[in-house]
Motif scaffolding. Structure first.
Motif, short mmCIF file in Angstrom:
data_model
loop_
_atom_site.label_atom_id
_atom_site.label_comp_id
_atom_site.label_asym_id
_atom_site.label_seq_id
_atom_site.Cartn_x
_atom_site.Cartn_y
_atom_site.Cartn_z
N ASP A 1 0.82 -1.23 0.00
CA ASP A 1 0.00 0.00 0.00
C ASP A 1 0.84 1.27 0.00
OD1 ASP A 1 -2.47 -1.25 -0.11
OD2 ASP A 1 -2.58 -1.50 2.07
N ILE A 2 2.15 1.11 -0.14
CA ILE A 2 3.03 2.30 -0.26
C ILE A 2 2.58 3.13 -1.45
CG2 ILE A 2 5.37 3.00 -0.96
CD1 ILE A 2 6.46 0.84 0.92
N SER A 3 2.17 2.46 -2.54
CA SER A 3 1.72 3.17 -3.74
C SER A 3 0.45 3.99 -3.47
CB SER A 3 1.48 2.20 -4.89
OG SER A 3 0.49 1.25 -4.55
N VAL A 4 -0.40 3.49 -2.58
CA VAL A 4 -1.63 4.23 -2.22
C VAL A 4 -1.27 5.50 -1.45
CG1 VAL A 4 -3.84 4.13 -0.98
CG2 VAL A 4 -2.95 2.07 -2.11
N SER A 5 -0.35 5.37 -0.50
CA SER A 5 0.10 6.53 0.27
C SER A 5 0.76 7.56 -0.65
CB SER A 5 1.08 6.09 1.36
OG SER A 5 1.42 7.16 2.20
N TYR A 6 1.48 7.06 -1.66
CA TYR A 6 2.12 7.96 -2.64
C TYR A 6 1.07 8.76 -3.41
CZ TYR A 6 4.48 9.35 -6.98
OH TYR A 6 4.95 10.07 -8.06
N ARG A 7 0.03 8.07 -3.88
CA ARG A 7 -1.03 8.77 -4.64
C ARG A 7 -1.75 9.78 -3.76
NH1 ARG A 7 -1.44 3.62 -7.04
NH2 ARG A 7 -3.14 2.95 -5.68
N GLU A 8 -1.92 9.44 -2.49
CA GLU A 8 -2.54 10.38 -1.55
C GLU A 8 -1.66 11.62 -1.36
OE1 GLU A 8 -4.92 7.06 1.20
OE2 GLU A 8 -3.01 7.87 1.87
N ALA A 9 -0.35 11.40 -1.26
CA ALA A 9 0.59 12.52 -1.11
C ALA A 9 0.55 13.43 -2.34
CB ALA A 9 2.01 11.98 -0.90
N LEU A 10 0.40 12.82 -3.53
CA LEU A 10 0.29 13.60 -4.77
C LEU A 10 -0.96 14.48 -4.76
CD1 LEU A 10 1.28 11.23 -7.74
CD2 LEU A 10 2.43 13.35 -7.05
N VAL A 11 -2.08 13.89 -4.33
CA VAL A 11 -3.34 14.65 -4.25
C VAL A 11 -3.20 15.79 -3.25
CG1 VAL A 11 -5.77 14.53 -3.54
CG2 VAL A 11 -4.82 12.72 -4.96
#
Length: 336
Positions: A160-170
């Motif tokens: 889920d690191i990729s999910v946290s990354y997308r959240e950081a982008l948003v």
């Protein structure tokens, strides 16, 4: 010979050593993009081989962007050096408290994968925000420019690191609404505002009315009021973009109603106008862009309406002059 073979082996070792930073960066980018097709055990194996120490109970991603980077007239080398300087400060700040990897993502933004050993998520979140606030102040004081930081939520699983990354982008994208030089946790972006748009039916009706009567001042005031509401509410960038599209669509509706196309007025089609909106990075610029579209449309339609009216009046005058002696000339004749 054995001597030649040993020389070749040493060369290969040297090549592998030189390529390790690239392999490391590639693996970290695979983790944030969610591209890795390897299972978790294989990923852990690769992390250990590349000496990437992030294995933890919890994971979190943050992204750092230098504000108004394009305004500094930096060369590519300058950009790299300043990002390197920021990355070094980040490592110093986090070294004693967390496991950490700092690298550049595919867009050349500074990316952090943070490993948490503590299970108290609320405490971790607030602690991370305090550290980032301090980091932001230090960068401004010593490097003489500001940064904006988007922080994703904490995740239990490595996948889920990729999910946290997308959240950081948003979260980072929300600097368009909130402004630069900010620490923006994804958790702070209010989702409740997605249910009720700022751009109400009343606003749309009033804007259409203002356009129909060529009232530029009132149309501009309406748009200012809409953006004032947007700024007062902690809405997501996605919703801001939807509102802007809705306003532009109202303008397109009026253009069609008046019998014109966007190409007539702007020399470009609707998709080009939307594309220009997508690249704007500042809410004030967005407001000015929307106002510009409305003002240009009102002026164009008003000018051409005047031309059409003047032409019609001249045609009526000519018809009357040519038929002055016609005893049957009446209002019905003129209207035809």
């Amino acid at each position: 010979s054995d001597k030649d073979r040993n020389v070749e082996i040493e060369k290969l070792k040297e090549q592998v050593k030189e390529s390790l930073p690239i392999l490391k960066n590639n693996l970290l980018n695979e983790l944030i993009q969610g591209n890795s097709i390897l299972d978790q055990e294989k990923v852990i194996e690769k992390l250990q081989y590349l000496n990437i120490d992030i294995l933890s109970e919890y994971y979190q991603v943050a992204i750092i962007e230098i504000d108004n980077e394009d305004n500094f007239a930096w060369s590519q080398e300058d950009k790299g050096l300043w990002k390197f300087a920021v990355s070094n400060i980040v490592k110093e700040f986090f070294a004693d408290s967390f496991k950490l990897e700092v690298f550049n993502d595919s867009s050349e933004k500074i990316c952090l994968i943070i490993g948490h050993g503590n299970t108290r998520e609320d405490g971790l979140c607030s602690n991370i925000e305090v550290i980032f606030e301090q980091l932001k102040e230090i960068v401004e004081e010593y490097l003489k420019f500001t940064i904006t930081i988007g922080i994703g939520n904490i995740k239990k699983d490595m996948c889920d690191i990729s999910v946290s990354y997308r959240e950081a982008l948003v979260a980072l994208k929300n600097s368009i609404v909130l402004g630069n030089n900010k620490v923006i946790p994804y958790s702070s972006i209010s989702e409740s505002n997605l249910t009720g748009s700022v751009y109400s039916i009343e606003y749309k009706s009033q804007l259409l009315m203002d356009m129909r009567i060529s009232n530029i001042d009132d149309a501009s005031k309406q748009i200012s009021q809409i953006f004032k509401e947007i700024k007062s509410r902690n809405i997501s960038f996605e919703l801001l973009f939807v509102i802007c599209i809705e306003m532009i669509s109202t303008c397109f509706e009026f253009i069609a109603e008046a019998g014109y196309t966007t190409t007539d007025i702007f020399k470009e089609d609707q998709s080009d106008i939307i594309r220009k909106l997508q690249v704007i990075k500042n809410i004030c610029e967005m407001e000015n862009y929307i106002k510009g579209i409305f003002i240009a449309t009102i002026n164009y339609v008003k000018k051409n309406k005047t031309s059409k009216s003047a032409k019609l009046i001249e045609e009526v005058k000519t018809y009357i002059n040519n038929n002055y002696d016609n005893s049957e000339l009446n209002i019905n004749e003129l209207s035809n």
